[in-house]
Design a protein around this motif. Structure first.
Motif, PDB file in Angstrom:
ATOM      1  N   ASP A  31      37.778  46.817  57.353  1.00 53.49           N
ATOM      2  CA  ASP A  31      37.308  45.561  57.001  1.00 53.49           C
ATOM      3  C   ASP A  31      36.460  45.763  55.654  1.00 53.49           C
ATOM      4  OD1 ASP A  31      38.888  43.932  58.534  1.00 53.49           O
ATOM      5  OD2 ASP A  31      37.331  43.718  60.131  1.00 53.49           O
ATOM      6  N   GLN A  32      35.223  46.417  55.783  1.00 52.60           N
ATOM      7  CA  GLN A  32      34.204  46.738  54.823  1.00 52.60           C
ATOM      8  C   GLN A  32      34.971  47.248  53.699  1.00 52.60           C
ATOM      9  OE1 GLN A  32      31.454  48.960  57.054  1.00 52.60           O
ATOM     10  NE2 GLN A  32      30.365  47.246  57.105  1.00 52.60           N
ATOM     11  N   MET A  33      35.897  48.163  53.746  1.00 57.86           N
ATOM     12  CA  MET A  33      36.631  48.785  52.786  1.00 57.86           C
ATOM     13  C   MET A  33      37.225  47.861  52.072  1.00 57.86           C
ATOM     14  SD  MET A  33      38.266  52.403  54.304  1.00 57.86           S
ATOM     15  CE  MET A  33      37.376  53.024  55.760  1.00 57.86           C
ATOM     16  N   LEU A  34      38.068  47.147  52.593  1.00 60.67           N
ATOM     17  CA  LEU A  34      38.959  46.081  52.026  1.00 60.67           C
ATOM     18  C   LEU A  34      38.145  45.072  51.480  1.00 60.67           C
ATOM     19  CD1 LEU A  34      41.533  45.349  54.761  1.00 60.67           C
ATOM     20  CD2 LEU A  34      41.848  46.676  52.717  1.00 60.67           C
ATOM     21  N   VAL A  35      37.165  44.608  51.817  1.00 59.43           N
ATOM     22  CA  VAL A  35      36.182  43.409  50.953  1.00 59.43           C
ATOM     23  C   VAL A  35      35.745  44.210  49.779  1.00 59.43           C
ATOM     24  CG1 VAL A  35      33.856  42.311  51.016  1.00 59.43           C
ATOM     25  CG2 VAL A  35      35.492  42.219  53.053  1.00 59.43           C
ATOM     26  N   LYS A  36      35.424  45.447  49.674  1.00 62.48           N
ATOM     27  CA  LYS A  36      34.723  46.162  48.675  1.00 62.48           C
ATOM     28  C   LYS A  36      36.096  46.175  47.687  1.00 62.48           C
ATOM     29  CE  LYS A  36      32.524  50.610  47.335  1.00 62.48           C
ATOM     30  NZ  LYS A  36      32.057  51.761  47.824  1.00 62.48           N
ATOM     31  N   ASP A  37      37.167  46.658  47.980  1.00 62.74           N
ATOM     32  CA  ASP A  37      38.339  46.494  47.076  1.00 62.74           C
ATOM     33  C   ASP A  37      38.478  45.224  46.313  1.00 62.74           C
ATOM     34  OD1 ASP A  37      38.650  49.453  47.798  1.00 62.74           O
ATOM     35  OD2 ASP A  37      40.392  49.016  49.347  1.00 62.74           O
ATOM     36  N   HIS A  38      38.500  44.249  47.200  1.00 67.30           N
ATOM     37  CA  HIS A  38      38.701  42.913  46.645  1.00 67.30           C
ATOM     38  C   HIS A  38      37.456  42.639  45.530  1.00 67.30           C
ATOM     39  CE1 HIS A  38      42.389  41.827  48.493  1.00 67.30           C
ATOM     40  NE2 HIS A  38      41.826  42.136  49.657  1.00 67.30           N
ATOM     41  N   MET A  70      40.376  31.416  43.328  1.00 69.31           N
ATOM     42  CA  MET A  70      41.614  32.268  43.410  1.00 69.31           C
ATOM     43  C   MET A  70      41.756  33.079  44.205  1.00 69.31           C
ATOM     44  SD  MET A  70      43.667  30.714  39.950  1.00 69.31           S
ATOM     45  CE  MET A  70      44.999  31.760  40.281  1.00 69.31           C
ATOM     46  N   THR A  71      40.553  34.281  43.580  1.00 75.78           N
ATOM     47  CA  THR A  71      40.283  35.582  44.190  1.00 75.78           C
ATOM     48  C   THR A  71      40.174  35.527  45.695  1.00 75.78           C
ATOM     49  OG1 THR A  71      39.584  36.300  41.858  1.00 75.78           O
ATOM     50  CG2 THR A  71      39.084  37.577  43.793  1.00 75.78           C
ATOM     51  N   ILE A  72      39.407  34.607  45.865  1.00 75.15           N
ATOM     52  CA  ILE A  72      38.937  34.379  47.347  1.00 75.15           C
ATOM     53  C   ILE A  72      40.243  34.140  48.253  1.00 75.15           C
ATOM     54  CG2 ILE A  72      37.625  33.205  49.205  1.00 75.15           C
ATOM     55  CD1 ILE A  72      35.474  32.715  47.165  1.00 75.15           C
ATOM     56  N   VAL A  73      41.066  33.140  47.819  1.00 70.85           N
ATOM     57  CA  VAL A  73      42.199  32.709  48.510  1.00 70.85           C
ATOM     58  C   VAL A  73      43.277  33.874  48.370  1.00 70.85           C
ATOM     59  CG1 VAL A  73      44.169  31.140  48.377  1.00 70.85           C
ATOM     60  CG2 VAL A  73      41.948  30.255  47.966  1.00 70.85           C
ATOM     61  N   GLY A  74      43.439  34.448  47.401  1.00 72.44           N
ATOM     62  CA  GLY A  74      44.328  35.392  47.348  1.00 72.44           C
ATOM     63  C   GLY A  74      43.990  36.822  48.229  1.00 72.44           C
ATOM     64  N   SER A  75      42.578  37.097  48.269  1.00 71.35           N
ATOM     65  CA  SER A  75      42.468  37.967  48.959  1.00 71.35           C
ATOM     66  C   SER A  75      42.547  37.813  50.401  1.00 71.35           C
ATOM     67  CB  SER A  75      40.547  38.305  48.932  1.00 71.35           C
ATOM     68  OG  SER A  75      40.159  38.492  47.611  1.00 71.35           O
ATOM     69  N   ALA A  76      42.280  36.740  50.960  1.00 74.72           N
ATOM     70  CA  ALA A  76      42.727  36.341  52.498  1.00 74.72           C
ATOM     71  C   ALA A  76      44.351  36.537  52.629  1.00 74.72           C
ATOM     72  CB  ALA A  76      42.207  34.856  52.640  1.00 74.72           C
ATOM     73  N   GLU A  77      45.038  36.368  51.576  1.00 71.54           N
ATOM     74  CA  GLU A  77      46.649  36.519  51.649  1.00 71.54           C
ATOM     75  C   GLU A  77      46.949  37.699  51.641  1.00 71.54           C
ATOM     76  OE1 GLU A  77      47.962  33.826  48.850  1.00 71.54           O
ATOM     77  OE2 GLU A  77      47.588  32.232  50.093  1.00 71.54           O
ATOM     78  N   SER A  78      46.329  38.516  50.576  1.00 68.60           N
ATOM     79  CA  SER A  78      46.704  39.633  50.453  1.00 68.60           C
ATOM     80  C   SER A  78      46.124  40.944  51.387  1.00 68.60           C
ATOM     81  CB  SER A  78      46.204  40.333  49.027  1.00 68.60           C
ATOM     82  OG  SER A  78      44.827  40.167  48.992  1.00 68.60           O
ATOM     83  N   LEU A  79      45.222  40.509  52.216  1.00 72.04           N
ATOM     84  CA  LEU A  79      44.795  41.240  53.373  1.00 72.04           C
ATOM     85  C   LEU A  79      45.988  41.581  54.287  1.00 72.04           C
ATOM     86  CD1 LEU A  79      41.139  39.875  54.269  1.00 72.04           C
ATOM     87  CD2 LEU A  79      41.844  42.285  53.388  1.00 72.04           C
ATOM     88  N   GLU A  80      47.062  40.616  54.503  1.00 67.97           N
ATOM     89  CA  GLU A  80      48.048  40.809  55.471  1.00 67.97           C
ATOM     90  C   GLU A  80      49.068  42.130  55.231  1.00 67.97           C
ATOM     91  OE1 GLU A  80      49.165  35.977  55.368  1.00 67.97           O
ATOM     92  OE2 GLU A  80      50.787  37.331  55.098  1.00 67.97           O
ATOM     93  N   LYS A  81      48.841  42.735  53.925  1.00 67.39           N
ATOM     94  CA  LYS A  81      49.875  43.883  53.918  1.00 67.39           C
ATOM     95  C   LYS A  81      49.009  44.836  53.155  1.00 67.39           C
ATOM     96  CE  LYS A  81      54.133  41.612  54.206  1.00 67.39           C
ATOM     97  NZ  LYS A  81      55.456  41.563  53.387  1.00 67.39           N
ATOM     98  N   GLU A  82      47.604  45.010  53.139  1.00 66.85           N
ATOM     99  CA  GLU A  82      46.866  45.911  52.222  1.00 66.85           C
ATOM    100  C   GLU A  82      45.986  46.868  53.104  1.00 66.85           C
ATOM    101  OE1 GLU A  82      44.901  45.100  48.235  1.00 66.85           O
ATOM    102  OE2 GLU A  82      44.209  43.560  49.777  1.00 66.85           O
ATOM    103  N   VAL A  83      45.872  48.070  52.467  1.00 69.54           N
ATOM    104  CA  VAL A  83      45.375  49.263  52.999  1.00 69.54           C
ATOM    105  C   VAL A  83      44.307  49.648  51.989  1.00 69.54           C
ATOM    106  CG1 VAL A  83      47.171  49.990  54.645  1.00 69.54           C
ATOM    107  CG2 VAL A  83      46.798  50.897  52.404  1.00 69.54           C
ATOM    108  N   PRO A  84      43.139  50.306  52.350  1.00 72.56           N
ATOM    109  CA  PRO A  84      42.123  50.600  51.531  1.00 72.56           C
ATOM    110  C   PRO A  84      42.614  51.466  50.422  1.00 72.56           C
ATOM    111  CG  PRO A  84      41.419  50.924  53.827  1.00 72.56           C
ATOM    112  CD  PRO A  84      42.863  50.504  53.777  1.00 72.56           C
ATOM    113  N   VAL A  85      42.195  51.280  49.267  1.00 71.16           N
ATOM    114  CA  VAL A  85      42.247  51.947  47.904  1.00 71.16           C
ATOM    115  C   VAL A  85      42.186  53.570  48.247  1.00 71.16           C
ATOM    116  CG1 VAL A  85      41.993  52.494  45.446  1.00 71.16           C
ATOM    117  CG2 VAL A  85      42.122  50.134  46.256  1.00 71.16           C
TER     118      VAL A  85
END
Length: 267
Positions: A31-38, A70-85
């Protein structure tokens, strides 16, 4: 068996080592990795937007607010299919033809000094600079650091609360799918992404000699957090139980790999 025991002993001695710092790529939860990526992605987008509108300050101010929202909303949606960079970068480097066909990938020991240097560089700078590595040794060096990075994820890619549930599934694809589906989505997506890569390696096993059984010995103790593993509250864990559990997770991982399509592709 000796290999697995040595690997388990090493994990115990390292488990309390690194906790993620500002730049470090190690010791962070998924979770922390994904937040950092966003945050990084959102910051880059924000700067691009500011540069594009630098002649229209009032409009730029309003636009910045909208972009942030938009970034916050987009982040929540994109988390569905995202893995850490970081995961993507490791896998991309280790997907070259030279890497996937290299005999003993993830099993052959890399030069200890260079593994330490690469890890320290990544921890200090927060960047993944692989291009300067030796074309041959570099693959083993990156593979070793990749395993360390996975090992240092707090509570594992597969948290300890799922250990018994997965063990009880045996080789049943339907039961395994139900348990995997109940995992947090970031963990589930990470597991799927990594398993897909490992199965790619298996398809080259005639050259790299990395069969499912060889890969699970290498990866299972790092991917799965066993109930008796060392932890902050129990630095030594329970070595005897941990050895048994670490053998059990190799079977769990093998069952997941062998039923990959039914578990991840059929929803």
């Amino acid at each position: 068996m000796k290999q697995l025991f040595r690997r388990i002993s090493n994990i115990g001695s390292r488990s309390n080592g690194s906790h993620g710092t500002a730049n470090s790529m190690f010791g962070h939860s998924i979770d922390q990795m994904l937040v950092k990526d966003h945050v990084t992605s959102g910051s880059q987008h924000h700067h691009q937007n500011d540069h594009h509108h630098h002649h229209h300050k009032q409009r730029a101010g309003a636009s910045s607010i909208n972009v942030a929202s938009m970034t916050i909303v987009g982040s929540a949606e994109s988390l569905e299919k995202e893995v850490p960079v970081v995961l993507k970068n490791f896998v991309e480097y280790l997907s070259s033809k030279e890497a996937v066909t290299m005999e003993g990938l993830f099993r052959v020991a890399a030069p200890v000094k260079q593994v330490k240097e690469l890890r320290e560089s990544m921890e200090k700078t927060g960047s993944m600079e692989f291009s300067k590595l030796d074309p041959y040794d570099g693959i083993h060096i990156v593979a070793s650091v990749f395993k360390q990075w996975i090992r240092d994820i707090p509570d594992g890619v597969v948290p300890r609360k799922y250990f018994q549930q997965l063990l009880d599934c045996g080789a049943s694809a339907a039961k395994l799918r139900d348990v995997v589906r109940s995992m947090p989505q970031p963990n589930r997506d990470f597991l799927e992404y990594l398993m897909k890569y490992l199965l790619k390696l298996v398809s080259y096993s005639s050259k790299n000699l990395m069969t499912v059984q060889n890969l699970v010995i290498v990866f299972a103790p790092n991917l799965f957090k066993c109930p008796s593993a060392p932890s902050p509250s129990s630095p030594n864990g329970n070595p005897e139980k941990y050895l048994v559990e670490s053998m059990q997770v190799t079977k769990i991982m093998a069952n997941i790999m062998e039923n990959f399509h039914e578990i991840f592709q059929v929803w």
